[in-house]
Design a protein around this motif. Structure first.
Motif, PDB file in Angstrom:
ATOM      1  N   LYS A 277       6.899  -6.519  -1.188  1.00  0.00           N
ATOM      2  CA  LYS A 277       6.439  -6.961  -2.311  1.00  0.00           C
ATOM      3  C   LYS A 277       4.836  -6.737  -2.273  1.00  0.00           C
ATOM      4  N   LEU A 278       4.190  -6.907  -1.033  1.00  0.00           N
ATOM      5  CA  LEU A 278       2.877  -6.644  -0.654  1.00  0.00           C
ATOM      6  C   LEU A 278       2.472  -5.005  -1.133  1.00  0.00           C
ATOM      7  N   LYS A 279       3.258  -4.236  -0.621  1.00  0.00           N
ATOM      8  CA  LYS A 279       3.087  -2.838  -0.468  1.00  0.00           C
ATOM      9  C   LYS A 279       2.873  -2.614  -2.221  1.00  0.00           C
TER      10      LYS A 279
ATOM     11  N   ARG B  99       0.744   0.900   4.052  1.00  0.00           N
ATOM     12  CA  ARG B  99      -0.042   2.405   3.727  1.00  0.00           C
ATOM     13  C   ARG B  99      -0.824   2.511   2.648  1.00  0.00           C
ATOM     14  N   PRO B 100      -1.849   1.450   2.811  1.00  0.00           N
ATOM     15  CA  PRO B 100      -2.716   1.356   1.374  1.00  0.00           C
ATOM     16  C   PRO B 100      -3.397   2.800   1.163  1.00  0.00           C
ATOM     17  N   GLN B 101      -3.359   2.953  -0.146  1.00  0.00           N
ATOM     18  CA  GLN B 101      -4.019   4.231  -0.798  1.00  0.00           C
ATOM     19  C   GLN B 101      -4.640   3.901  -2.105  1.00  0.00           C
ATOM     20  N   GLY B 102      -5.874   4.628  -2.367  1.00  0.00           N
ATOM     21  CA  GLY B 102      -6.362   4.371  -3.617  1.00  0.00           C
ATOM     22  C   GLY B 102      -8.053   3.937  -3.355  1.00  0.00           C
TER      23      GLY B 102
ATOM     24  N   GLU C  48      -3.939   0.089  -6.703  1.00  0.00           N
ATOM     25  CA  GLU C  48      -4.585   1.088  -6.051  1.00  0.00           C
ATOM     26  C   GLU C  48      -5.656   0.712  -4.878  1.00  0.00           C
ATOM     27  N   VAL C  49      -5.080  -0.118  -4.030  1.00  0.00           N
ATOM     28  CA  VAL C  49      -5.859  -0.618  -3.023  1.00  0.00           C
ATOM     29  C   VAL C  49      -5.569   0.639  -1.814  1.00  0.00           C
TER      30      VAL C  49
ATOM     31  N   ALA D 188     -10.508  -2.041  -2.982  1.00  0.00           N
ATOM     32  CA  ALA D 188     -10.332  -2.559  -1.979  1.00  0.00           C
ATOM     33  C   ALA D 188      -9.788  -4.066  -2.310  1.00  0.00           C
ATOM     34  N   ALA D 189      -9.297  -4.715  -1.204  1.00  0.00           N
ATOM     35  CA  ALA D 189      -8.615  -6.024  -1.350  1.00  0.00           C
ATOM     36  C   ALA D 189      -8.629  -6.732   0.101  1.00  0.00           C
TER      37      ALA D 189
END
Length: 370
Positions: free
Chosen positions: A311-313, A343-346, A320-321, A349-350
């Motif tokens: 869910k977090l992913k 694997r954050p991409q974008g 777009e984090v 920021a968060a």
């Protein structure tokens, strides 16, 4: 050797050994490396002139913390200090720069010689007398205050039992009680129950990192508890408040400074913020309104989820984090492991908090308050 880059050390050392003894070249190379490491604690100007040992760099007080402590002593009217367990002289230097005459004592010959060399290198030899001796045998009569920084490392690493300090905390306390004023530097994780009733206890952080705790004697405030944040300084005094109540998650989350947490002053900050705790065992404060405070970092919470990596992913992909800060308290999950999985991409920021809310593993997502 002073400005030699690590990749160039071998070539420079080889060239210097053609004209200088190998031992001298090795010593110079060692000092150059230690001085580079010491910049973070002493600043480039002082570190470039001082002499260091590996343990001395590791165990020295950061200059800003030492200067703050020296100012407090000066404000208490102290003009002379017996600095027991002086190490390479970092605290003695700060005391001398505050205009205080210092007897600096260490039993290790190399350490004492280094402290003496540092006093001379910084032009403070007139205020600092360095003595090679066992601190338990030094007569401190005639000094306005004693400062004790016991060794908290042994052959197997860091020592956590105060009675295993060298010298033991009990000896340091007895010495402090026999002096007009005293400051004892101790580990910030010291149990509150071993703090003497006669002492004022202060936890100090610098730039958000907890550096030390100090037991003060002769300040006129026995039993007082304070958290001091550097630079500043900003000091929060304890008022003996009961633990904050647990309440539902609000729009804002506050992470108290480590010195506040170590000093057990989370209740004072929660009252200032009009907030409560997410969980009775975790030092995160939740509130409904943004109230800036120097004693805690604030975040606006946008999402609350039960702990679930998938869910977090999905949420991070939707937002777009690409830059994800992971903070945790009360969670066994490692931040780097979580980043690999989501694997954050974008471009955005968060911040995600891995914690418990009323006992349940929870993820809170938000961003720092401006």
């Amino acid at each position: 050797m002073r400005d030699t880059a690590p990749a160039e050390e071998l070539a420079v050392a080889t060239r210097l050994r053609r004209d200088h003894p190998a031992e001298l070249v090795s010593a110079a190379l060692g000092q150059a490396r230690l001085r580079q490491r010491a910049v973070a604690k002493f600043g480039a100007e002082d570190a470039g002139r001082m002499f260091f040992t590996p343990n001395g760099v590791e165990q020295s007080t950061r200059a800003g913390v030492a200067a703050y402590r020296a100012r407090r002593l000066r404000e208490l009217g102290v003009t002379s200090v017996a600095d027991l367990c002086c190490g390479i002289g970092g605290d003695a230097i700060a005391l001398a720069r505050a205009g205080i005459r210092v007897l600096a004592v260490d039993r290790d010959p190399l350490t004492a010689a280094t402290a003496r060399a540092n006093a001379e290198a910084l032009g403070l030899a007139g205020l600092i007398e360095v003595r090679e001796a066992d601190v338990t045998e030094v007569d401190t009569t005639g000094y306005d205050a004693v400062f004790v920084d016991p060794a908290r490392r042994g052959g197997r690493g860091r020592v956590f039992d105060p009675e295993a300090y060298s010298p033991p905390l009990s000896w340091a306390v007895e010495t402090a009680l026999g002096a007009p004023r005293a400051a004892l530097k101790i580990a910030p994780g010291i149990p509150h129950e071993v703090i003497p009733d006669a002492a004022e206890a202060e936890w100090i952080s610098d730039g958000g990192d907890v550096k030390e705790a100090v037991l003060w004697f002769g300040t006129g405030a026995p039993g007082a508890v304070r958290a001091t944040l550097l630079p500043g300084p900003r000091t929060l005094l304890g008022r003996g408040l009961p633990d904050p109540a647990v309440r539902p998650v609000g729009r804002y989350l506050y992470e108290p400074d480590g010195a506040v947490i170590r000093a057990h002053l989370v209740a004072e900050v929660a009252e200032e913020l009009g907030g409560g705790l997410l969980d009775p065992t975790i030092a995160y404060i939740t509130a409904d309104a943004p109230r800036p405070t120097p004693y805690a970092s604030g975040y606006e919470i946008t999402d609350r989820l039960p702990f679930n990596v998938k869910k977090l992913k999905a949420l991070l992909r939707e937002r777009e984090v690409g830059t994800l800060t992971v903070k945790k308290r009360g969670s066994a999950v490692e931040p780097e492991e979580l980043r690999r999985k989501v694997r954050p991409q974008g471009p955005n920021a968060a911040t995600v908090f891995l914690t418990r809310v009323a006992g349940a593993p929870t993820m809170l997502i938000g961003h720092p308050l401006g």
